[in-house]
Structures are given as C-alpha cells and as structure tokens.
Scaffold this active site. Structure first.
Site, PDB file in Angstrom:
ATOM      1  N   ASP A  40     -52.594 -54.236 103.406  1.00 38.40           N
ATOM      2  CA  ASP A  40     -53.508 -54.285 104.617  1.00 38.40           C
ATOM      3  C   ASP A  40     -55.051 -54.297 104.023  1.00 38.40           C
ATOM      4  O   ASP A  40     -55.932 -54.691 104.218  1.00 38.40           O
ATOM      5  CB  ASP A  40     -53.481 -53.136 105.431  1.00 38.40           C
ATOM      6  CG  ASP A  40     -52.005 -53.080 105.940  1.00 38.40           C
ATOM      7  OD1 ASP A  40     -51.332 -54.207 105.836  1.00 38.40           O
ATOM      8  OD2 ASP A  40     -51.430 -51.864 106.720  1.00 38.40           O
ATOM      9  N   GLY A  96     -51.238 -54.314 115.587  1.00 38.79           N
ATOM     10  CA  GLY A  96     -50.825 -54.613 114.455  1.00 38.79           C
ATOM     11  C   GLY A  96     -51.584 -55.459 113.347  1.00 38.79           C
ATOM     12  O   GLY A  96     -51.223 -55.981 112.631  1.00 38.79           O
ATOM     13  N   LEU A  97     -52.924 -55.158 113.924  1.00 37.83           N
ATOM     14  CA  LEU A  97     -54.154 -56.028 112.790  1.00 37.83           C
ATOM     15  C   LEU A  97     -54.902 -55.052 111.996  1.00 37.83           C
ATOM     16  O   LEU A  97     -55.541 -55.426 111.193  1.00 37.83           O
ATOM     17  CB  LEU A  97     -55.033 -56.757 113.962  1.00 37.83           C
ATOM     18  CG  LEU A  97     -54.553 -57.551 114.799  1.00 37.83           C
ATOM     19  CD1 LEU A  97     -55.414 -58.130 115.817  1.00 37.83           C
ATOM     20  CD2 LEU A  97     -53.945 -58.929 114.063  1.00 37.83           C
ATOM     21  N   SER A 129     -56.406 -51.746 111.985  1.00 39.27           N
ATOM     22  CA  SER A 129     -57.689 -51.396 112.088  1.00 39.27           C
ATOM     23  C   SER A 129     -57.744 -50.070 111.343  1.00 39.27           C
ATOM     24  O   SER A 129     -58.984 -49.530 110.868  1.00 39.27           O
ATOM     25  CB  SER A 129     -57.887 -50.676 113.588  1.00 39.27           C
ATOM     26  OG  SER A 129     -56.688 -49.930 113.790  1.00 39.27           O
ATOM     27  N   SER A 130     -56.819 -49.309 110.604  1.00 40.05           N
ATOM     28  CA  SER A 130     -56.872 -48.313 109.780  1.00 40.05           C
ATOM     29  C   SER A 130     -57.422 -48.838 108.656  1.00 40.05           C
ATOM     30  O   SER A 130     -58.231 -48.250 107.867  1.00 40.05           O
ATOM     31  CB  SER A 130     -55.541 -47.581 109.522  1.00 40.05           C
ATOM     32  OG  SER A 130     -54.283 -48.435 109.240  1.00 40.05           O
TER      33      SER A 130
END
Ligand code: GLA
Length: 381
Positions: free
Chosen positions: A174, A126-127, A129-130
């Site tokens: 994000d 959940g960091l 990467s997308s």
C-alpha cells in the site's frame, strides 16, 4: 482536492495559511494477493483520489489535528502523542504513528503544529486510505522541518507506522504504490529488496471497482491470522519466507505439510508466479492473458487462501461473464471490501449497472460502482 482548496480549508479551521500542503493517493491492488509480507512480488496502481494534508508549525508544542471527515479538532501534547488514540480520535493514529516512526529512520520529529486532513477516497472500498494518510502526513512533517529523505525511506516510515503504531502486520504494497505511483502506470514491487519499478498500463483497459460495503467483523484478526499461517508454513518448509519456495519444491513437499497450511502456501507461491506472468503479459501487450491471471488470482483466494466472501465471489462471477471484461478479482486484504475488474471498451456504465442490479437482487443491497483512473504518487503540492 488541490493545493488552493486544502489551504483554504486549513485557513478556515486555524485562521492562518499552512506552511506546507501534501497529497498521497489511494491504491488498487492489481495482482499479488498477500504476497508482500511473504517477500514476493506485487503489482498495484495509484489512483487519482487520495488524502491531502495541510500543516503549519506552532511554537507552543501543541499538536492540533483536524479532519474534514469528523469536522473536529483533536488537541494533543507531545506526551499524549505516544499513546494510541481511541473512538472518534482514532484516525490520528496514522499521523501519530508516522511521528513515532521517524526517529527509527534517523529523522527529526516536528514538535508543535496545526494539521488538517481531507480525503476524496471512498471509505471501506479497500483503496488504502491508511497508506494515503500516512504518506501525506510523512511528507508534511518532513517538509515542514526541511528534511528530504529518499522516497524509499518515506514509504518505509509509512509501513513502520502501520506495523508498530496502528498494529497491522501489513507488507509494503500500500505504502509502496502510494509512494511510487505514476499516472498511466502500474507499480511493480519486489518486496524482498524492496525494489520499486513502474510498468505502463495497457491502452484500452480501464479499472472498475465494485465496493460491496461488506466487511467481516474480524477482518483485522483474520488478516493477522493469515500472516501467522504463512510464517508457520514457511517454517515447516524450512525457509524464512514463502518466496524462497518454488512451485515445484512446494508440490514435492505436499505430504509433509498440514492441509490448511499447504493451501495457504500454495496460494502465495503460485500468486508470486502469477505476478511475474502478469508483468511478462503486460510487456507482450497480451491483455487477454493479463485478465486470465487476474481471475485465476481470485479463484486462488476463493479456494486456497480463503479470504474471499460469497459477495465478492458473486461479483467476480458476474463480471467475468460480462462482455468486455478481461478479468476480475478481490482487491486488498479480502474478507469483504471490493472487487476490481479490468475491462475494455465493450464494458461501460450499462454493463456495470447490470452487474450491480444482479448483485442487489441476490444480496438486497447495491454495490457502489466506481470507475477508477490511475494518478501520480505522493507529493508536496
Ligand atoms: C492489505 C495490506 C497489504 C497486502 C494486502 C493483501 O492491503 O495492507 O500489505 O498484504 O492486504 O495483498
């Protein structure tokens, strides 16, 4: 992962030097759960791990994508680049989404290129990467064509790729944090503007991530369902976005709103108030208050937004009962993934290990313990 190592890996795959090397970080959602697409506020931290991209132009129009993760090259033409890729090539949807987004912002698209991506982000934690691959790709495509739009536009290109090509109705958290991050700071976003600012991290507080490696099979569908529920609740309350409803106005309207819709709306409206309370507590140096707000955010996810899981709840309970932990909460969209704890010097590797052991005794698998440091935002290296 630095410029020299990315260039060396590019050279190994494509037999020449890249024209440009970029890097964008992953992020921790600090507080502000599902507030972004409701026009609210949110705080996140960019971390010192992320995605690196190296790129060189080609004159024959071919688009070659290589990832260190799959170890394979995906060869596409400009024509097949309009089509969403599947299977092992599906990671290319992030850079392809960026290419598809650029014209929507009046920006030019690079024709042919060799592209290499590497990551030091733990997967499935959940960091985000997308967002990291979207921003690193955007900076590479733009830099290679001599275009230098402002940072807000780069962030919006990444979000556009995610919303319209990848197909996730996410907000700007994000991409905004990856784009505007700064070591030692949190990124504050007022998503209605959007407006971006940084707030210093309090000294003596560290991030710990506990990755459960659990993921609800329907996670994307559940995220989209929560998005729809929020929009429907806003409609019932007579506003466009839930940010327009105050805590008092929502309470007064309770009898006219269906019970589940009310719970979703209450989570979002009170969470926005918690973000604003967190900014004030950070400014006042009141770390105890910050921690209490983080844990309150989790309880709201658990009981009102219902995007937590027994695994995440267990970790939060074990963490907040540990000495030195100021607060803990699920981080990101939910329905599995990771828990974040904010902790002081009294919490270290031994305490983290005890939490992981208790979790393993209960669920039969160990979570990963990831102490995290903040890092700078997306950049051309
Ligand atoms: C995911 C999305 C973000 C945000 C969070 C929940 O990370 O990508 O835009 O909605 O979930 O706060």
């Amino acid at each position: 992962m630095n410029k020299a190592s990315l260039a060396a890996q590019f050279q190994k795959v494509f037999g020449r030097q890249p024209d440009i090397v970029t890097r964008a970080p992953g992020r921790i959602e600090f507080i502000g759960n599902h507030t972004d697409y409701n026009g609210g506020t949110v705080l996140g931290a960019s971390i010192d791990r992320g995605v690196g991209v190296a790129l060189a132009r080609r004159t024959d129009g071919e688009r070659n994508f290589h990832s260190s993760y799959t170890g394979k090259t995906v060869r596409l033409t400009a024509a097949d680049a309009q089509v969403k890729q599947t299977g092992e090539a599906s990671w290319t949807n992030y850079p392809l989404g960026v290419l598809a987004a650029l014209p929507h912002f009046g920006l030019g698209v690079i024709e042919g290129f060799d592209y290499f991506a590497d990551s030091d982000l733990p997967t499935g934690a959940g960091l985000s990467s997308s967002a990291a691959i979207e921003l690193a790709s955007a900076l590479a495509f733009l830099g290679a064509t001599g275009q230098t739009p402002d940072r807000e536009t780069v962030v919006k290109v990444g979000k556009h790729a995610e919303n319209h090509f990848v197909g996730v109705p996410c907000g700007i958290l994000d991409q905004g944090v990856s784009g505007f991050g700064k070591a030692g700071h949190l990124v504050f976003i007022d998503c209605a503007g959007p407006r971006f600012a940084t707030v210093p991290m309090p000294s003596g507080a560290d991030f710990w991530i506990f990755n459960t490696h659990t993921k609800h099979a329907l996670v994307d569908g559940l995220y989209a369902a929560r998005h729809r529920e929020c929009m429907a609740a806003a409609h019932t309350l007579g506003v466009k976005l839930l940010v327009e409803v105050s805590v008092d106005k929502l309470r007064a309207a309770e009898s006219g709103v269906e019970a589940t819709a009310f719970k979703r709306a209450r989570h979002v409206v009170e969470e926005i108030a918690r973000v604003d309370g967190t900014v004030q507590a950070l400014r006042a140096g009141d770390i105890g208050k910050v921690g209490a707000l983080l844990t309150a955010s989790h309880r709201s996810s658990q009981h009102l937004f219902e995007n937590s899981t027994p695994e995440l709840d267990f970790l939060v309970d074990a963490l907040v009962a540990s000495a030195g932990v100021y607060g803990a909460r699920l981080t990101g969209g939910g329905f599995g993934g990771a828990v974040m704890a904010l902790a002081g010097a009294g919490f270290g590797a031994a305490q983290a290990e005890a939490v992981a052991a208790a979790y393993a005794a209960r669920f039969g698998a160990r979570p990963d313990i990831l102490p995290m440091r903040t890092g700078d935002g997306a950049a051309v290296l």
